[in-house]
Design a protein around this motif. Structure first.
Motif, mmCIF file in Angstrom:
data_model
loop_
_atom_site.group_PDB
_atom_site.id
_atom_site.type_symbol
_atom_site.label_atom_id
_atom_site.label_comp_id
_atom_site.label_asym_id
_atom_site.label_seq_id
_atom_site.Cartn_x
_atom_site.Cartn_y
_atom_site.Cartn_z
ATOM 1 N N MET A 24 3.237 -14.616 -14.259
ATOM 2 C CA MET A 24 3.382 -13.619 -13.207
ATOM 3 C C MET A 24 2.045 -12.901 -13.014
ATOM 4 N N TYR A 25 1.785 -12.484 -11.816
ATOM 5 C CA TYR A 25 0.518 -11.834 -11.470
ATOM 6 C C TYR A 25 0.739 -10.364 -11.153
ATOM 7 N N PRO A 26 -0.342 -9.580 -11.207
ATOM 8 C CA PRO A 26 -0.217 -8.175 -10.780
ATOM 9 C C PRO A 26 0.226 -8.096 -9.319
ATOM 10 N N ARG A 27 0.947 -7.044 -9.009
ATOM 11 C CA ARG A 27 1.405 -6.802 -7.640
ATOM 12 C C ARG A 27 0.480 -5.778 -7.003
ATOM 13 N N ALA A 28 -0.016 -6.072 -5.820
ATOM 14 C CA ALA A 28 -0.852 -5.119 -5.069
ATOM 15 C C ALA A 28 0.063 -4.316 -4.157
ATOM 16 N N ASN A 29 -0.016 -2.996 -4.283
ATOM 17 C CA ASN A 29 0.788 -2.161 -3.405
ATOM 18 C C ASN A 29 -0.009 -0.945 -2.956
ATOM 19 N N THR A 30 0.597 -0.168 -2.086
ATOM 20 C CA THR A 30 -0.047 1.007 -1.513
ATOM 21 C C THR A 30 0.970 2.126 -1.405
ATOM 22 N N LEU A 31 0.527 3.354 -1.691
ATOM 23 C CA LEU A 31 1.403 4.523 -1.640
ATOM 24 C C LEU A 31 0.709 5.635 -0.870
ATOM 25 N N GLY A 32 1.506 6.423 -0.157
ATOM 26 C CA GLY A 32 0.964 7.521 0.625
ATOM 27 C C GLY A 32 1.475 8.862 0.163
ATOM 28 N N LEU A 33 0.562 9.760 -0.168
ATOM 29 C CA LEU A 33 0.928 11.119 -0.546
ATOM 30 C C LEU A 33 0.996 11.986 0.704
ATOM 31 N N ILE A 36 1.614 -4.791 -0.529
ATOM 32 C CA ILE A 36 0.631 -5.238 0.457
ATOM 33 C C ILE A 36 0.825 -6.738 0.628
ATOM 34 N N GLU A 37 1.053 -7.168 1.852
ATOM 35 C CA GLU A 37 1.260 -8.591 2.119
ATOM 36 C C GLU A 37 -0.080 -9.305 2.195
ATOM 37 N N LEU A 38 -0.067 -10.605 1.896
ATOM 38 C CA LEU A 38 -1.276 -11.418 1.934
ATOM 39 C C LEU A 38 -1.942 -11.310 3.303
ATOM 40 N N GLY A 39 -3.224 -10.973 3.305
ATOM 41 C CA GLY A 39 -3.974 -10.845 4.545
ATOM 42 C C GLY A 39 -3.856 -9.490 5.219
ATOM 43 N N GLU A 40 -3.123 -8.562 4.613
ATOM 44 C CA GLU A 40 -2.895 -7.235 5.184
ATOM 45 C C GLU A 40 -3.747 -6.204 4.445
ATOM 46 N N SER A 100 -7.623 6.974 -4.207
ATOM 47 C CA SER A 100 -7.956 6.308 -5.463
ATOM 48 C C SER A 100 -7.198 4.993 -5.575
ATOM 49 N N CYS A 101 -7.578 4.235 -6.593
ATOM 50 C CA CYS A 101 -6.846 3.036 -6.991
ATOM 51 C C CYS A 101 -6.343 3.274 -8.407
ATOM 52 N N ILE A 102 -5.071 3.002 -8.632
ATOM 53 C CA ILE A 102 -4.469 3.168 -9.950
ATOM 54 C C ILE A 102 -3.952 1.816 -10.415
ATOM 55 N N GLU A 103 -4.323 1.450 -11.624
ATOM 56 C CA GLU A 103 -3.776 0.238 -12.233
ATOM 57 C C GLU A 103 -2.716 0.666 -13.229
ATOM 58 N N ASN A 104 -1.507 0.192 -13.034
ATOM 59 C CA ASN A 104 -0.362 0.608 -13.832
ATOM 60 C C ASN A 104 0.245 -0.613 -14.521
ATOM 61 N N GLY A 132 5.495 -5.083 -16.312
ATOM 62 C CA GLY A 132 5.097 -4.990 -14.913
ATOM 63 C C GLY A 132 3.624 -4.628 -14.819
ATOM 64 N N HIS A 133 2.994 -5.027 -13.743
ATOM 65 C CA HIS A 133 1.570 -4.757 -13.555
ATOM 66 C C HIS A 133 1.335 -4.548 -12.063
ATOM 67 N N GLU A 134 0.946 -3.338 -11.702
ATOM 68 C CA GLU A 134 0.694 -2.986 -10.304
ATOM 69 C C GLU A 134 -0.725 -2.471 -10.146
ATOM 70 N N ILE A 135 -1.343 -2.868 -9.073
ATOM 71 C CA ILE A 135 -2.623 -2.304 -8.667
ATOM 72 C C ILE A 135 -2.350 -1.594 -7.345
ATOM 73 N N THR A 136 -2.470 -0.258 -7.379
ATOM 74 C CA THR A 136 -1.980 0.573 -6.279
ATOM 75 C C THR A 136 -3.107 1.334 -5.591
ATOM 76 N N GLN A 137 -3.193 1.183 -4.285
ATOM 77 C CA GLN A 137 -4.119 1.954 -3.462
ATOM 78 C C GLN A 137 -3.377 3.217 -3.025
ATOM 79 N N ILE A 138 -4.004 4.372 -3.253
ATOM 80 C CA ILE A 138 -3.383 5.665 -2.962
ATOM 81 C C ILE A 138 -4.113 6.329 -1.791
ATOM 82 N N TYR A 139 -3.347 6.777 -0.801
ATOM 83 C CA TYR A 139 -3.887 7.456 0.370
ATOM 84 C C TYR A 139 -3.213 8.812 0.553
ATOM 85 N N LEU A 140 -3.933 9.736 1.136
ATOM 86 C CA LEU A 140 -3.368 10.991 1.614
ATOM 87 C C LEU A 140 -3.001 10.739 3.074
ATOM 88 N N VAL A 141 -1.760 11.024 3.454
ATOM 89 C CA VAL A 141 -1.285 10.703 4.805
ATOM 90 C C VAL A 141 -0.660 11.931 5.470
#
Length: 145
Positions: free
Chosen positions: A1-10, A41-45, A70-74, A83-92
Motif C-alpha cells: 500500500m502507498y501513502p495517500r495524498a490528500n488536502t484539507l482546508g481550515l 487528491i485525484e491523479l493529475g489534480e 503547510s504539508c503534514i505527513e501523518n 495508514g500513511h497520509e501526506i496532507t496539503q493544508i490550506y486556509l480557506v
C-alpha cells in the motif's frame, strides 16, 4: 500500500475552526474526533483544485483559497492497520459570507452523512478535543491559523 495524498482546508471564524465530527476508533483510542473538510487528491489534480472540489461535493458550498499553510505527513496505526497520509493544508474562506452565520453543516460523502461545526481553537490546542491529522494541532498552537 502507498501513502495517500490528500488536502484539507481550515475555515476560521473568530477563534473557531469548522471541523467535521467523527465517532469511532482512531489512533488515540475510541470516541469523538475532528478533522477539517477535505479529501483525496485525484491523479493529475492539483491539491488546491481538489480542495475546492471537496468542499463543493461534501458541503455544497463554494470556497476560495486564502493561502497555503503547510504539508503534514501523518503515519498512524488503528488496531493492526497502518495508514500513511501526506496532507496539503490550506486556509480557506467561504465565497458566500452568510455561511459564516451557520452553526451546523451537513457533510455528505457517498452514502455517509456527518456534520461539521465550529469548534473552539482553544479546545483543540488544550487537547479537550482530538484533531487529525497528527501535526495539525501543533500548527495551530504555533499560530499558523
Amino acid at each position: 500500500m502507498y501513502p495517500r495524498a490528500n488536502t484539507l482546508g481550515l475555515m476560521i471564524k473568530d477563534n473557531c475552526i469548522l471541523l467535521e465530527e467523527f465517532e469511532g476508533k482512531h489512533s488515540k483510542g475510541t470516541g469523538l474526533y475532528y478533522r477539517p473538510i477535505g479529501g483525496t487528491i485525484e491523479l493529475g489534480e492539483r491539491s488546491d483544485v481538489a480542495l475546492i472540489r471537496e468542499y463543493s461535493e461534501e458541503l455544497g458550498v463554494d470556497i476560495s483559497i486564502n493561502r497555503y499553510m503547510s504539508c503534514i505527513e501523518n503515519i498512524f496505526k488503528i488496531d493492526e492497520s497502518v495508514g500513511h497520509e501526506i496532507t496539503q493544508i490550506y486556509l480557506v474562506d467561504f465565497k458566500d459570507t452568510n455561511l459564516y452565520e451557520k452553526d451546523l453543516f451537513t457533510v455528505t460523502e457517498g452514502n455517509r452523512v456527518s456534520y461539521a461545526m465550529w469548534i473552539e481553537k482553544e479546545d483543540i490546542i488544550t487537547g479537550k478535543k482530538i484533531l487529525y491529522p497528527d501535526g495539525l494541532t501543533e500548527l495551530l498552537r504555533r499560530g499558523f491559523a
